[in-house]
Motif scaffolding. Structure first.
Motif, PDB file in Angstrom:
ATOM      1  N   LEU A 152       0.872  -1.146  -0.097  1.00 38.58           N
ATOM      2  CA  LEU A 152       0.097   0.140  -0.039  1.00 38.58           C
ATOM      3  C   LEU A 152       0.745   1.515   0.109  1.00 38.58           C
ATOM      4  O   LEU A 152       0.526   2.129  -0.681  1.00 38.58           O
ATOM      5  CB  LEU A 152      -0.900   0.178   0.961  1.00 38.58           C
ATOM      6  CG  LEU A 152      -2.048  -1.047   1.151  1.00 38.58           C
ATOM      7  CD1 LEU A 152      -2.809  -1.178   2.587  1.00 38.58           C
ATOM      8  CD2 LEU A 152      -2.872  -0.927   0.220  1.00 38.58           C
ATOM      9  N   ALA A 159      -3.453   3.101  -1.612  1.00 42.86           N
ATOM     10  CA  ALA A 159      -4.770   2.143  -1.807  1.00 42.86           C
ATOM     11  C   ALA A 159      -4.487   1.434  -2.862  1.00 42.86           C
ATOM     12  O   ALA A 159      -3.953   1.771  -3.858  1.00 42.86           O
ATOM     13  CB  ALA A 159      -5.916   3.148  -1.741  1.00 42.86           C
ATOM     14  N   PHE A 201     -11.799  -1.091  -1.740  1.00 45.54           N
ATOM     15  CA  PHE A 201     -10.346  -0.737  -1.725  1.00 45.54           C
ATOM     16  C   PHE A 201      -9.847  -0.968  -0.469  1.00 45.54           C
ATOM     17  O   PHE A 201     -10.593  -0.636   0.440  1.00 45.54           O
ATOM     18  CB  PHE A 201     -10.207   0.687  -2.223  1.00 45.54           C
ATOM     19  CG  PHE A 201      -9.994   0.947  -3.686  1.00 45.54           C
ATOM     20  CD1 PHE A 201      -8.636   1.352  -4.564  1.00 45.54           C
ATOM     21  CD2 PHE A 201     -11.152   1.177  -4.535  1.00 45.54           C
ATOM     22  CE1 PHE A 201      -8.789   1.339  -5.715  1.00 45.54           C
ATOM     23  CE2 PHE A 201     -11.277   1.353  -5.756  1.00 45.54           C
ATOM     24  CZ  PHE A 201     -10.139   1.546  -6.473  1.00 45.54           C
ATOM     25  N   GLU A 203      -7.129   0.681   1.979  1.00 46.53           N
ATOM     26  CA  GLU A 203      -6.422   1.877   2.246  1.00 46.53           C
ATOM     27  C   GLU A 203      -5.515   1.834   3.570  1.00 46.53           C
ATOM     28  O   GLU A 203      -5.735   1.204   4.324  1.00 46.53           O
ATOM     29  CB  GLU A 203      -7.508   3.024   2.101  1.00 46.53           C
ATOM     30  CG  GLU A 203      -7.144   4.383   2.239  1.00 46.53           C
ATOM     31  CD  GLU A 203      -7.778   5.189   2.709  1.00 46.53           C
ATOM     32  OE1 GLU A 203      -8.160   6.327   1.740  1.00 46.53           O
ATOM     33  OE2 GLU A 203      -8.729   5.157   3.458  1.00 46.53           O
TER      34      GLU A 203
END
Length: 459
Positions: A152, A159, A201, A203
């Motif tokens: 990430l 994300a 998603f 994140e």
């Protein structure tokens, strides 16, 4: 012929144009990078490392197919229909014979008031392995969490689409249910969000400086600690034996390595997409991604799914062949697989991921089951050999006057041999020519197999 003054003016103009020309890195080296070509060369040792894992991957697919069913049980005929999708080259019954300790067979009806049919369920040996798998994943959860955070942190917006992560989870050793288990247990680092179009998603909630160091940077720090000399982070280039680069490619690689190392976790929004610095950053991202995988290799199409998030160009795959001393691209299995060359020594992994203990234990189970399968085959062959020797000794004791009657009984003898062979599945190779040529070799195993259908058609 031009005068001396005119020639002097032309020389002055020529030198002015070339000396005042901006350096290549200011122009982005667009033409230089795009025109660099390195011939692909096969590496048998690295290809063999992929070949060795074929059986493990095949058996893992079959096991996951059964475990994903409700109640972790599936009718045998249903699994047979999925052979093509599982890329299983043999029938399911043959697979069960070769690895008898993976599943147990039991009879149960598919629907009420129906005749029972064979079902597959995990064997006690496989269930014991699944318990070990759960314990090891719980023990190494911090490692899986660090890998997920690093992925990430390398992305453009901190994300990544959950779907893409799930497609690559096994390459990084992440749990199958990471969105339900790993993510909720660490809300201070990870968060699952739903963007436009209801597309989930994953994140990054907070930045961890401990994770924002690549393998190359950590290696430079370790060398500085051991030697007391400040080391500059850079790639470890290891060209295979007998591999040579052209002169212009050697010079370009030398100048490129002299550029400062660009961390894959650094903000590179100000770099020109065609600059050599961006090339170094892209190679650093690919190097770091492969370093996070279990086997230090990954299919190129799966890496391509993250090209937008990692700010990789559409032609990012060319970097693998442009830097043969850092990467190797294998074509085994009909798919391009990028491998980190420094992670292997003569085809074997040097720095093994702790989660590979799960794979090693599963391979041991496969070896144990295959050993039982081979022992059964040898036992049947020995029994077949004894029966053939007994029949040969009886035929040798026949009087001379009974030879004609023995010839009339040939079909019966052949039928008896066919029955014995059906019990043993195969005949020893030395019996092939002594039985009148009525036996045909089956290339799927090492010894000839009796074809009872052909025998019955001949007699």
């Amino acid at each position: 012929m031009p005068s001396f003054s005119s020639r002097l003016q032309l020389s002055h103009l020529f030198l002015r144009r070339h000396l005042l020309r901006p350096p290549p890195w200011l122009l982005g080296w667009t033409a230089s990078i795009s025109s660099l070509k390195v011939a692909w060369r096969k590496d048998p040792l690295l290809d063999a490392a992929i070949d060795r894992d074929k059986r493990w991957r095949l058996c893992s697919r079959v096991v996951r197919e059964v475990l994903n069913e409700p109640g972790q049980t599936i009718p045998l005929r249903y699994l047979e229909k999925r052979r093509e999708r599982l890329r299983l080259p043999v029938h399911v019954k043959t697979f069960l014979t070769r690895y008898p300790n993976l599943f147990d067979l039991h009879l149960a009806p598919i629907k009420p008031r129906q005749a029972p049919v064979p079902f597959l369920r995990p064997s006690p040996c496989l269930r014991s392995f699944l318990d070990l798998d759960a314990r090891l994943r719980s023990l190494h959860e911090p490692l899986a969490l660090a890998k997920l955070c690093k992925l990430l942190m390398m992305s453009r917006h901190r994300a990544l689409p959950a779907e893409k992560l799930l497609n690559a989870k096994r390459d990084f050793g992440l749990p199958d249910d990471l969105l339900c288990s790993l993510v909720p247990r660490h809300p201070h680092l990870l968060r699952l969000v739903h963007a436009t179009g209801d597309r989930p998603f994953l994140e990054l909630v907070s930045w961890e400086d401990d994770y924002a160091k690549s393998v190359i940077e950590r290696r430079a720090e370790e060398e500085a600690r051991l030697t007391g000399v400040l080391m500059r982070p850079n790639f470890d280039v290891r060209l295979p034996p007998g591999f040579f680069l052209r002169k212009e490619m050697r010079e370009w690689t030398r100048d490129w390595l002299e550029l400062p190392y660009v961390s894959p976790y650094a903000d590179t929004s100000g770099l020109h997409p065609a600059s050599p610095e961006m090339e170094k950053r892209s190679v650093g991202v690919l190097h770091e991604v492969l370093s996070l995988t279990l086997l230090k290799r990954m299919a190129v199409p799966i890496i391509g799914k993250f090209s937008e998030e990692f700010r990789l160009s559409n032609a990012f795959a060319n970097a693998f062949t442009r830097h043969p001393g850092i990467f190797y691209v294998s074509l085994k299995g009909g798919i391009k697989t990028a491998m980190l060359r420094e992670a292997y020594e003569r085809g074997d992994l040097v720095d093994r991921d702790p989660l590979l203990e799960i794979k090693d234990r599963f391979v041991e189970i496969l070896d144990e089951g295959h050993k039982v399968y081979l022992e059964r085959i040898n036992t049947k062959r020995e029994a077949m050999q004894k029966d053939l020797e007994l029949m040969a000794s009886k035929n040798a004791e026949l009087p001379e006057g009974e030879e004609e009657s023995a010839e009339t009984e040939l079909p019966l003898i052949i039928g008896q041999i066919a029955y014995l062979a059906s019990r043993a599945n195969s005949l020893p190779c030395e019996q092939y020519t002594s039985l009148g040529g009525h036996f045909f070799c089956n290339e799927s195993i090492c010894s000839p197999v009796v074809r009872t259908d052909l025998i019955s058609s001949l007699y």
